[in-house]
Design a protein around this motif. Structure first.
Motif, PDB file in Angstrom:
ATOM      1  N   UNK A  27     -10.453  43.535  68.677  1.00 35.48           N
ATOM      2  CA  UNK A  27     -10.731  42.192  68.761  1.00 35.48           C
ATOM      3  C   UNK A  27     -12.085  41.922  67.971  1.00 35.48           C
ATOM      4  N   UNK A  28     -12.737  42.759  67.391  1.00 28.81           N
ATOM      5  CA  UNK A  28     -13.726  42.838  66.428  1.00 28.81           C
ATOM      6  C   UNK A  28     -13.394  41.987  65.247  1.00 28.81           C
ATOM      7  N   UNK A  29     -12.282  41.835  64.963  1.00 32.88           N
ATOM      8  CA  UNK A  29     -11.608  40.730  64.218  1.00 32.88           C
ATOM      9  C   UNK A  29     -11.719  39.565  64.545  1.00 32.88           C
ATOM     10  N   UNK A  30     -12.733  38.736  64.455  1.00 35.13           N
ATOM     11  CA  UNK A  30     -12.582  37.437  65.261  1.00 35.13           C
ATOM     12  C   UNK A  30     -11.623  36.579  64.990  1.00 35.13           C
ATOM     13  N   UNK A  31     -10.801  36.904  64.171  1.00 37.05           N
ATOM     14  CA  UNK A  31      -9.796  36.138  63.263  1.00 37.05           C
ATOM     15  C   UNK A  31      -8.669  35.997  64.398  1.00 37.05           C
ATOM     16  N   UNK A  32      -8.410  36.940  65.372  1.00 35.23           N
ATOM     17  CA  UNK A  32      -7.462  37.050  66.221  1.00 35.23           C
ATOM     18  C   UNK A  32      -7.599  35.775  67.066  1.00 35.23           C
ATOM     19  N   UNK A  33      -8.618  35.391  67.424  1.00 42.95           N
ATOM     20  CA  UNK A  33      -8.748  34.204  68.393  1.00 42.95           C
ATOM     21  C   UNK A  33      -9.245  32.914  67.462  1.00 42.95           C
ATOM     22  N   UNK A  34      -8.900  32.981  66.123  1.00 47.73           N
ATOM     23  CA  UNK A  34      -9.382  31.953  65.416  1.00 47.73           C
ATOM     24  C   UNK A  34      -8.875  30.566  65.865  1.00 47.73           C
ATOM     25  N   UNK A  35      -7.738  30.486  66.419  1.00 44.90           N
ATOM     26  CA  UNK A  35      -7.009  29.241  66.652  1.00 44.90           C
ATOM     27  C   UNK A  35      -7.365  28.762  68.169  1.00 44.90           C
ATOM     28  N   UNK A  36      -7.942  29.487  69.011  1.00 46.49           N
ATOM     29  CA  UNK A  36      -8.475  29.099  70.308  1.00 46.49           C
ATOM     30  C   UNK A  36      -9.687  28.175  70.484  1.00 46.49           C
ATOM     31  N   UNK A  37      -9.704  27.309  71.341  1.00 47.04           N
ATOM     32  CA  UNK A  37     -10.874  26.643  71.610  1.00 47.04           C
ATOM     33  C   UNK A  37     -11.883  27.352  72.296  1.00 47.04           C
ATOM     34  N   UNK A  38     -12.580  28.547  71.942  1.00 49.22           N
ATOM     35  CA  UNK A  38     -13.108  29.365  73.011  1.00 49.22           C
ATOM     36  C   UNK A  38     -14.213  28.620  73.770  1.00 49.22           C
ATOM     37  N   UNK A  39     -14.506  28.904  74.805  1.00 49.29           N
ATOM     38  CA  UNK A  39     -15.480  28.535  75.854  1.00 49.29           C
ATOM     39  C   UNK A  39     -15.618  26.955  75.845  1.00 49.29           C
ATOM     40  N   UNK A  40     -14.611  26.175  75.674  1.00 51.53           N
ATOM     41  CA  UNK A  40     -14.313  24.635  75.927  1.00 51.53           C
ATOM     42  C   UNK A  40     -13.377  24.405  76.747  1.00 51.53           C
ATOM     43  N   UNK A  41     -13.371  23.463  77.737  1.00 51.83           N
ATOM     44  CA  UNK A  41     -12.334  22.946  78.587  1.00 51.83           C
ATOM     45  C   UNK A  41     -11.476  22.081  77.801  1.00 51.83           C
ATOM     46  N   UNK A  42     -10.266  22.312  77.663  1.00 53.47           N
ATOM     47  CA  UNK A  42      -9.287  21.356  77.138  1.00 53.47           C
ATOM     48  C   UNK A  42      -8.463  20.783  77.963  1.00 53.47           C
ATOM     49  N   UNK A  43      -8.223  19.569  77.887  1.00 53.23           N
ATOM     50  CA  UNK A  43      -7.100  18.997  79.073  1.00 53.23           C
ATOM     51  C   UNK A  43      -5.788  18.858  78.541  1.00 53.23           C
ATOM     52  N   UNK A  44      -4.730  19.526  79.472  1.00 52.42           N
ATOM     53  CA  UNK A  44      -3.489  19.660  79.012  1.00 52.42           C
ATOM     54  C   UNK A  44      -2.215  18.920  80.075  1.00 52.42           C
ATOM     55  N   UNK A  45      -1.395  18.199  79.577  1.00 51.64           N
ATOM     56  CA  UNK A  45      -0.543  17.645  80.352  1.00 51.64           C
ATOM     57  C   UNK A  45       0.255  18.337  81.463  1.00 51.64           C
ATOM     58  N   UNK A  46       0.239  18.252  82.630  1.00 48.45           N
ATOM     59  CA  UNK A  46       0.918  19.027  83.633  1.00 48.45           C
ATOM     60  C   UNK A  46       2.505  19.184  83.139  1.00 48.45           C
ATOM     61  N   UNK A  47       2.863  17.864  82.807  1.00 50.90           N
ATOM     62  CA  UNK A  47       4.546  18.213  82.480  1.00 50.90           C
ATOM     63  C   UNK A  47       4.925  18.798  81.319  1.00 50.90           C
TER      64      UNK A  47
END
Length: 193
Positions: A27-47
């Motif tokens: 994971x030293x290649x930060x690109x692995x997680x480049x599409x994830x909003x790290x450290x931020x709470x994101x709302x997601x619909x339960x359905x």
């Protein structure tokens, strides 16, 4: 008849939150997680199932890794009549690889309920999922992070449950395996059985 304002979820409702933390040996290649909003709470619909995989268009969240399946896994929110909390199940969407949840294996399209804290493994990834309860019913939050060490070190499932043994109290199965393997050192004053 209820008015619209009574059925709409309010901002004061406390949302259930899934804390999802990843570990990968490279994971030293930060690109692995480049599409994830790290450290931020994101709302997601339960359905709507929360999907994780390589394909950012087919999945809610993507991992930039050619060894990850296009659709790797899905987290499904649900409620039960016996429990007021929002609960989750996990489903393996990968045809190529197995997934394990707290050392229970899941094949393609198999699904299981997630405990409040779960260690999920697929490929070289370890994913620690911790559920924080909330009151809201229509949506939940997800917060992604990256761990510096494998979560399996913290939640090691290699230490077996304690098993009672006659005459000597309690002994773990790990100690029993050591006993079966024989002593590492010998002392002529002690008798070995």
């Amino acid at each position: 008849m209820m008015s619209v304002s009574q059925t709409v979820e309010t901002e004061e409702d406390l949302l259930t939150c899934l804390h999802i933390q990843f570990y990968h040996p490279h994971q030293t290649h930060k690109a692995l997680y480049g599409l994830l909003p790290l450290g931020v709470r994101c709302r997601h619909p339960a359905d709507d199932p929360l999907r994780v995989g390589r394909d950012a268009q087919a999945c809610s969240y993507g991992l930039v890794d050619p060894r990850v399946s296009r659709k790797q896994l899905a987290l499904h929110a649900y409620r039960s009549p016996q429990n007021p909390d929002m609960l989750f199940s996990i489903q393996n969407l990968s045809q190529r690889g197995r997934m394990s949840v707290n050392s229970s294996s899941l094949d393609y399209l198999e699904r299981m309920d997630l405990p409040d804290k779960a260690l999920i493994r697929f490929g070289e990834y370890e994913m620690l999922v911790v559920r924080e309860s909330g009151d809201a019913k229509a949506s939940f939050e997800v917060e992604f992070g990256v761990l510096a060490v494998p979560p399996s070190r913290e939640t090691c499932t290699c230490v077996a449950a304690v098993t009672p043994v006659m005459d000597s109290g309690l002994m773990s199965s790990f100690a029993a395996e050591l006993r079966l393997a024989g002593p590492q050192e010998t002392d002529e004053t002690l008798s070995c059985s």
